[in-house]
Write an enzyme that holds these catalytic residues in place. Structure first.
Site, PDB file in Angstrom:
ATOM      1  N   LEU A  15      30.744   3.615 -63.480  1.00  0.00           N
ATOM      2  CA  LEU A  15      30.055   4.837 -63.067  1.00  0.00           C
ATOM      3  C   LEU A  15      30.966   6.041 -63.260  1.00  0.00           C
ATOM      4  CD1 LEU A  15      28.321   3.755 -59.755  1.00  0.00           C
ATOM      5  CD2 LEU A  15      27.687   3.305 -62.117  1.00  0.00           C
ATOM      6  N   GLY A  60      31.162  -0.750 -62.748  1.00  0.00           N
ATOM      7  CA  GLY A  60      29.800  -0.683 -63.276  1.00  0.00           C
ATOM      8  C   GLY A  60      29.695  -1.261 -64.684  1.00  0.00           C
ATOM      9  N   GLU A  84      36.269  -2.153 -57.530  1.00  0.00           N
ATOM     10  CA  GLU A  84      35.922  -1.087 -56.580  1.00  0.00           C
ATOM     11  C   GLU A  84      36.932  -0.915 -55.445  1.00  0.00           C
ATOM     12  OE1 GLU A  84      33.726  -2.827 -58.141  1.00  0.00           O
ATOM     13  OE2 GLU A  84      31.956  -1.628 -58.573  1.00  0.00           O
TER      14      GLU A  84
HETATM   15  C1  LIG Z   1      28.441   1.452 -50.675  1.00  0.00           C
HETATM   16  C2  LIG Z   1      28.704   1.548 -52.116  1.00  0.00           C
HETATM   17  C3  LIG Z   1      29.726   2.547 -52.423  1.00  0.00           C
HETATM   18  C4  LIG Z   1      30.200   2.750 -53.622  1.00  0.00           C
HETATM   19  C5  LIG Z   1      29.820   1.944 -54.783  1.00  0.00           C
HETATM   20  C6  LIG Z   1      30.297   2.571 -56.068  1.00  0.00           C
HETATM   21  C7  LIG Z   1      30.295   1.572 -57.174  1.00  0.00           C
HETATM   22  C8  LIG Z   1      31.165   2.086 -58.274  1.00  0.00           C
HETATM   23  C9  LIG Z   1      31.158   1.577 -59.442  1.00  0.00           C
HETATM   24  C10 LIG Z   1      31.990   2.132 -60.532  1.00  0.00           C
HETATM   25  O1  LIG Z   1      31.732   1.855 -61.667  1.00  0.00           O
HETATM   26  S1  LIG Z   1      33.310   3.171 -60.137  1.00  0.00           S
HETATM   27  C11 LIG Z   1      34.139   3.495 -61.678  1.00  0.00           C
HETATM   28  C12 LIG Z   1      35.218   2.488 -61.900  1.00  0.00           C
HETATM   29  N1  LIG Z   1      35.853   2.735 -63.155  1.00  0.00           N
HETATM   30  C13 LIG Z   1      37.161   2.660 -63.313  1.00  0.00           C
HETATM   31  O2  LIG Z   1      37.907   2.384 -62.395  1.00  0.00           O
HETATM   32  C14 LIG Z   1      37.669   2.965 -64.686  1.00  0.00           C
HETATM   33  C15 LIG Z   1      38.644   4.094 -64.682  1.00  0.00           C
HETATM   34  N2  LIG Z   1      39.112   4.344 -66.031  1.00  0.00           N
HETATM   35  C16 LIG Z   1      40.071   3.614 -66.613  1.00  0.00           C
HETATM   36  O3  LIG Z   1      40.637   2.692 -66.059  1.00  0.00           O
HETATM   37  C17 LIG Z   1      40.437   4.000 -67.997  1.00  0.00           C
HETATM   38  O4  LIG Z   1      39.953   5.305 -68.237  1.00  0.00           O
HETATM   39  C18 LIG Z   1      39.870   3.045 -69.064  1.00  0.00           C
HETATM   40  C19 LIG Z   1      38.364   2.836 -68.909  1.00  0.00           C
HETATM   41  C20 LIG Z   1      40.617   1.708 -68.984  1.00  0.00           C
HETATM   42  C21 LIG Z   1      40.105   3.649 -70.472  1.00  0.00           C
HETATM   43  O5  LIG Z   1      41.457   3.977 -70.595  1.00  0.00           O
HETATM   44  P1  LIG Z   1      41.913   4.944 -71.763  1.00  0.00           P
HETATM   45  O6  LIG Z   1      43.411   5.022 -71.687  1.00  0.00           O
HETATM   46  O7  LIG Z   1      41.309   4.537 -73.046  1.00  0.00           O
HETATM   47  O8  LIG Z   1      41.238   6.335 -71.430  1.00  0.00           O
HETATM   48  P2  LIG Z   1      41.659   7.367 -70.308  1.00  0.00           P
HETATM   49  O9  LIG Z   1      42.115   6.687 -69.065  1.00  0.00           O
HETATM   50  O10 LIG Z   1      42.601   8.373 -70.906  1.00  0.00           O
HETATM   51  O11 LIG Z   1      40.263   8.067 -69.947  1.00  0.00           O
HETATM   52  C22 LIG Z   1      39.685   9.061 -70.807  1.00  0.00           C
HETATM   53  C23 LIG Z   1      39.024  10.101 -69.934  1.00  0.00           C
HETATM   54  O12 LIG Z   1      37.911   9.503 -69.245  1.00  0.00           O
HETATM   55  C24 LIG Z   1      38.055   9.697 -67.837  1.00  0.00           C
HETATM   56  N3  LIG Z   1      37.437   8.553 -67.164  1.00  0.00           N
HETATM   57  C25 LIG Z   1      37.739   7.272 -67.341  1.00  0.00           C
HETATM   58  N4  LIG Z   1      36.942   6.510 -66.613  1.00  0.00           N
HETATM   59  C26 LIG Z   1      36.115   7.338 -65.948  1.00  0.00           C
HETATM   60  C27 LIG Z   1      35.058   7.142 -65.028  1.00  0.00           C
HETATM   61  N5  LIG Z   1      34.660   5.928 -64.628  1.00  0.00           N
HETATM   62  N6  LIG Z   1      34.423   8.218 -64.555  1.00  0.00           N
HETATM   63  C28 LIG Z   1      34.773   9.465 -64.943  1.00  0.00           C
HETATM   64  N7  LIG Z   1      35.774   9.722 -65.818  1.00  0.00           N
HETATM   65  C29 LIG Z   1      36.420   8.657 -66.303  1.00  0.00           C
HETATM   66  C30 LIG Z   1      39.548   9.780 -67.650  1.00  0.00           C
HETATM   67  O13 LIG Z   1      39.851  10.411 -66.418  1.00  0.00           O
HETATM   68  C31 LIG Z   1      39.918  10.620 -68.849  1.00  0.00           C
HETATM   69  O14 LIG Z   1      39.495  11.972 -68.580  1.00  0.00           O
HETATM   70  P3  LIG Z   1      40.259  13.233 -69.162  1.00  0.00           P
HETATM   71  O15 LIG Z   1      40.220  13.084 -70.653  1.00  0.00           O
HETATM   72  O16 LIG Z   1      39.494  14.416 -68.665  1.00  0.00           O
HETATM   73  O17 LIG Z   1      41.642  13.159 -68.590  1.00  0.00           O
END
Ligand SMILES: CC/C=C\CCC/C=C/C(=O)SCCNC(=O)CCNC(=O)[C@H](O)C(C)(C)COP(=O)(O)OP(=O)(O)OC[C@H]1O[C@@H](n2cnc3c(N)ncnc32)[C@H](O)[C@@H]1OP(=O)(O)O
Length: 208
Positions: A15, A60, A84
């Site tokens: 997400l 997600g 998470e």
């Molecule tokens: C009661 C219920 C309550 C809550 C439930 C909520 C359920 C949540 C579900 C989810 O899905 S939460 C999201 C979890 N995702 C992550 O933890 C992934 C985080 N990202 C990473 O680990 C890495 O970005 C990567 C996917 C492994 C890719 O790595 P890479 O080195 O290739 O890229 P980079 O880290 O430089 O990222 C590029 C760019 O994208 C932004 N980013 C990454 N992931 C997300 C995300 N999930 N949401 C928003 N933005 C994201 C990252 O910050 C970079 O941004 P920038 O270029 O502006 O710096």
């Protein structure tokens, strides 16, 4: 239907964390409803669904992959899992239900508490993915597997899939609004917002 990504190295980053950070309760509810509907359509799809996991697949992203009928993941450095708790948030009950149906109770309990992210080989060993192949072979492998599945009479396959998934789908269908409200309340807690802020900062720091 094959789920794949156009972003090299990322199947799905999960997400949009920025949607959950410093948002309004109304926007959170709308965001969550959109996710619920997308997932109900995917998990409840009558189509054969396959995930071509050619990159990282956290949270997600892992839910999307687990919601398919079959998963092929690229070997190498990529990771998959419901991480998470590492963000200070909690996998919703329907994420948990899908993981339970995929890897069983003991592995799910460990995976969720630890917010574990698995390599492709580890994921294969616990049944989180069905096959691990070199990156270039992911899509051809999915296409080959799809041909096998298409041999099965569709009506029989659909009835089987529907009956296997009904209980999990009905559980969310029966409490969509409550679940959306719970998400909005939970995510806007000060402690959760603080954790998300720290996680976003850590992603940005990793990049610099
Ligand atoms: C009661 C219920 C309550 C809550 C439930 C909520 C359920 C949540 C579900 C989810 O899905 S939460 C999201 C979890 N995702 C992550 O933890 C992934 C985080 N990202 C990473 O680990 C890495 O970005 C990567 C996917 C492994 C890719 O790595 P890479 O080195 O290739 O890229 P980079 O880290 O430089 O990222 C590029 C760019 O994208 C932004 N980013 C990454 N992931 C997300 C995300 N999930 N949401 C928003 N933005 C994201 C990252 O910050 C970079 O941004 P920038 O270029 O502006 O710096």
């Amino acid at each position: 239907m094959v789920l794949a990504s156009a972003a090299p190295g990322i199947f799905s980053a999960g997400l949009d964390i920025l949607e959950m950070y410093q948002s309004t309760p109304e926007r959170c509810v709308a965001f969550w409803r959109a996710l619920q509907d997308a997932w109900l359509n995917l998990y409840g799809s009558r189509l054969i669904t396959m995930a071509a996991i050619e990159g990282h697949s956290p949270a997600g992203g892992c839910l999307l992959a687990m919601s398919c009928d079959y998963r092929v993941m690229a070997e190498g450095k990529f990771q998959i899992g419901l991480n998470e708790t590492k963000l200070g948030i909690v996998a919703p009950f329907w994420f948990t239900d899908v993981m339970l149906n995929t890897i069983g109770h003991r592995e799910t309990e460990k995976a969720l508490q630890l917010g574990a992210l698995y390599s492709a080989q580890q994921a294969l060993s616990i049944g989180l993915v069905d096959k691990v192949v070199p990156l270039a072979e992911v899509m051809p492998t999915v296409e080959g597997e799809l041909k096998n599945w298409l041999q099965i009479p569709a009506a029989a396959r659909v009835i089987t899939k529907t009956s296997m998934r009904k209980a999990v789908l009905d559980r969310l269908r029966s409490q969509k609004e409550k679940d959306a409200q719970f998400f909005a309340d939970f995510i806007n807690r000060d402690s959760v917002q603080k954790s998300l802020g720290m996680y976003i900062a850590s992603l940005q720091k990793k990049k610099n």
